[in-house]
Structures are given as structure tokens and as C-alpha cells.
Design a protein around this motif. Structure first.
Motif, PDB file in Angstrom:
ATOM      1  N   ALA A 134       0.838  -1.206   0.000  1.00 58.94           N
ATOM      2  CA  ALA A 134       0.000   0.000   0.000  1.00 58.94           C
ATOM      3  C   ALA A 134       0.872   1.254   0.000  1.00 58.94           C
ATOM      4  N   ARG A 135       1.925   1.271   0.824  1.00 59.20           N
ATOM      5  CA  ARG A 135       2.827   2.426   0.853  1.00 59.20           C
ATOM      6  C   ARG A 135       3.524   2.601  -0.488  1.00 59.20           C
ATOM      7  N   ALA A 136       3.907   1.504  -1.124  1.00 60.76           N
ATOM      8  CA  ALA A 136       4.581   1.577  -2.424  1.00 60.76           C
ATOM      9  C   ALA A 136       3.651   2.171  -3.481  1.00 60.76           C
ATOM     10  N   VAL A 137       2.390   1.776  -3.470  1.00 59.04           N
ATOM     11  CA  VAL A 137       1.429   2.313  -4.435  1.00 59.04           C
ATOM     12  C   VAL A 137       1.232   3.808  -4.205  1.00 59.04           C
ATOM     13  N   VAL A 138       1.033   4.206  -2.964  1.00 55.85           N
ATOM     14  CA  VAL A 138       0.820   5.620  -2.645  1.00 55.85           C
ATOM     15  C   VAL A 138       2.062   6.446  -2.998  1.00 55.85           C
ATOM     16  N   ALA A 139       3.243   5.882  -2.806  1.00 57.46           N
ATOM     17  CA  ALA A 139       4.484   6.596  -3.115  1.00 57.46           C
ATOM     18  C   ALA A 139       4.632   6.854  -4.612  1.00 57.46           C
ATOM     19  N   LEU A 140       3.915   6.116  -5.437  1.00 62.43           N
ATOM     20  CA  LEU A 140       3.982   6.307  -6.882  1.00 62.43           C
ATOM     21  C   LEU A 140       3.218   7.542  -7.369  1.00 62.43           C
ATOM     22  N   ALA A 141       2.365   8.108  -6.543  1.00 60.75           N
ATOM     23  CA  ALA A 141       1.505   9.218  -6.978  1.00 60.75           C
ATOM     24  C   ALA A 141       2.287  10.358  -7.635  1.00 60.75           C
ATOM     25  N   PRO A 142       3.359  10.880  -7.027  1.00 59.73           N
ATOM     26  CA  PRO A 142       4.076  11.986  -7.688  1.00 59.73           C
ATOM     27  C   PRO A 142       4.711  11.575  -9.016  1.00 59.73           C
ATOM     28  N   VAL A 143       5.181  10.346  -9.096  1.00 58.03           N
ATOM     29  CA  VAL A 143       5.804   9.866 -10.336  1.00 58.03           C
ATOM     30  C   VAL A 143       4.745   9.720 -11.418  1.00 58.03           C
ATOM     31  N   LEU A 144       3.592   9.159 -11.083  1.00 54.42           N
ATOM     32  CA  LEU A 144       2.519   9.001 -12.059  1.00 54.42           C
ATOM     33  C   LEU A 144       2.006  10.364 -12.527  1.00 54.42           C
ATOM     34  N   ARG A 145       1.970  11.340 -11.625  1.00 56.01           N
ATOM     35  CA  ARG A 145       1.535  12.682 -12.019  1.00 56.01           C
ATOM     36  C   ARG A 145       2.514  13.276 -13.036  1.00 56.01           C
ATOM     37  N   ARG A 146       3.841  13.099 -12.787  1.00 57.15           N
ATOM     38  CA  ARG A 146       4.822  13.620 -13.754  1.00 57.15           C
ATOM     39  C   ARG A 146       4.677  12.915 -15.092  1.00 57.15           C
ATOM     40  N   LEU A 147       4.430  11.619 -15.074  1.00 57.48           N
ATOM     41  CA  LEU A 147       4.236  10.894 -16.336  1.00 57.48           C
ATOM     42  C   LEU A 147       2.982  11.397 -17.048  1.00 57.48           C
ATOM     43  N   ALA A 148       1.925  11.642 -16.296  1.00 61.96           N
ATOM     44  CA  ALA A 148       0.679  12.120 -16.887  1.00 61.96           C
ATOM     45  C   ALA A 148       0.846  13.503 -17.507  1.00 61.96           C
ATOM     46  N   GLU A 149       1.700  14.315 -16.920  1.00 64.25           N
ATOM     47  CA  GLU A 149       1.931  15.669 -17.439  1.00 64.25           C
ATOM     48  C   GLU A 149       2.867  15.696 -18.623  1.00 64.25           C
ATOM     49  N   GLY A 150       3.455  14.538 -18.928  1.00 63.01           N
ATOM     50  CA  GLY A 150       4.288  14.446 -20.123  1.00 63.01           C
ATOM     51  C   GLY A 150       5.661  14.998 -19.921  1.00 63.01           C
TER      52      GLY A 150
END
Length: 150
Positions: A134-150
């Protein structure tokens, strides 16, 4: 000559793993959207609302570029949102021929309610994982946001 970074990715992360990640993300998002019945927005409509929440007002062309989608698709999404009272068009102060789209109070409320419902569903799913996962998934949020922003 390939896409920048493609060589590095192909050596470090197999294409099948990348495809599996894409499919998993799509399935997760689709199931979260189904769990939040408020509004039943189309994916493009939800993205437009989110973009307007972050930066309102915006022109349709700007929204199309950020979604990303075609201008006709963005226009259709805005029209559907406007019909529901979630956004409104107003004259663009810098160009009388153009219009800007602004999130309404109802749009803000709808977006908040959708986000809350989806977050509750995701929290329940995270609770089913072990604490480290669960902590690993939540820690991905900033990385996924950067990927989403291109």
C-alpha cells in the motif's frame, strides 16, 4: 533513429511489462470510475473538469492540447459539461472572437464528490494490500503525475 529514451527502456524494462502496466492502469481507473456513480462523466469530460479545476478559465484549444484530444472532441466534452451546468463559456477578455471555459461551483462540487467516492474505493482496495504494498502504491503518486503531465 528511435524515440528518445526508447533504447534505455527496451533494455531495462521489457515491452510486455510496459503494456501490462498500461492495461492495469486502464482497468484500475475504469473500475474506480464505475465505483463513483455521481455524474457518470466520460473520461474526457472528467479530465476537462480536472484541468479547469487546476487552471480556470481556459480556451477549448488549450484544453484539447492538455487532455490530449482533438479540438472537436474537447468542444463536445465542454458542450456536454456546459449542458449539465458544470462549466460555462464566457467571452475571452483578450480576444473577442474566442471564448473561455470556466468551472462552475456545481462543477467544483461534482469533481470533489467524484474524487471523494473514487478515493474511498481506492482506500478500501489499498487496505486489502499488505502495508508495504500500500505504501509503495501511494508513493507512486508523484511519479505518475509527472508521467501524466508528459
Amino acid at each position: 533513429m528511435g524515440t528518445p529514451g526508447a533504447e534505455v527502456r527496451s533494455r531495462e524494462i521489457p515491452d510486455t511489462d510496459v503494456r501490462d502496466l498500461v492495461v492495469s492502469l486502464h482497468r484500475l481507473l475504469r473500475s474506480l470510475h464505475r465505483a463513483a456513480p455521481v455524474g457518470r462523466l466520460q473520461p474526457t469530460q472528467l479530465i476537462v473538469l480536472s484541468l479547469l479545476y487546476e487552471n480556470s478559465p481556459a480556451r477549448i484549444g488549450e484544453l484539447a492540447a492538455k487532455v490530449p484530444c482533438s479540438q472537436p472532441t474537447a468542444t463536445a466534452a465542454v458542450a456536454a459539461l456546459e449542458h449539465r451546468g458544470l462549466v460555462r463559456r464566457e467571452p475571452d477578455p483578450t480576444d473577442g472572437r474566442a471564448s473561455s471555459v470556466r468551472l462552475t461551483e456545481q462543477g467544483t462540487g461534482t469533481l470533489s464528490e467524484l474524487a471523494r467516492d473514487e478515493a474511498e474505493d481506492l482506500a478500501a482496495r489499498l487496505a486489502a494490500l499488505d502495508a508495504d504494498e500500500a505504501r509503495a502504491v501511494v508513493a507512486l503518486a508523484p511519479v505518475l503525475r509527472r508521467l501524466a503531465e508528459g
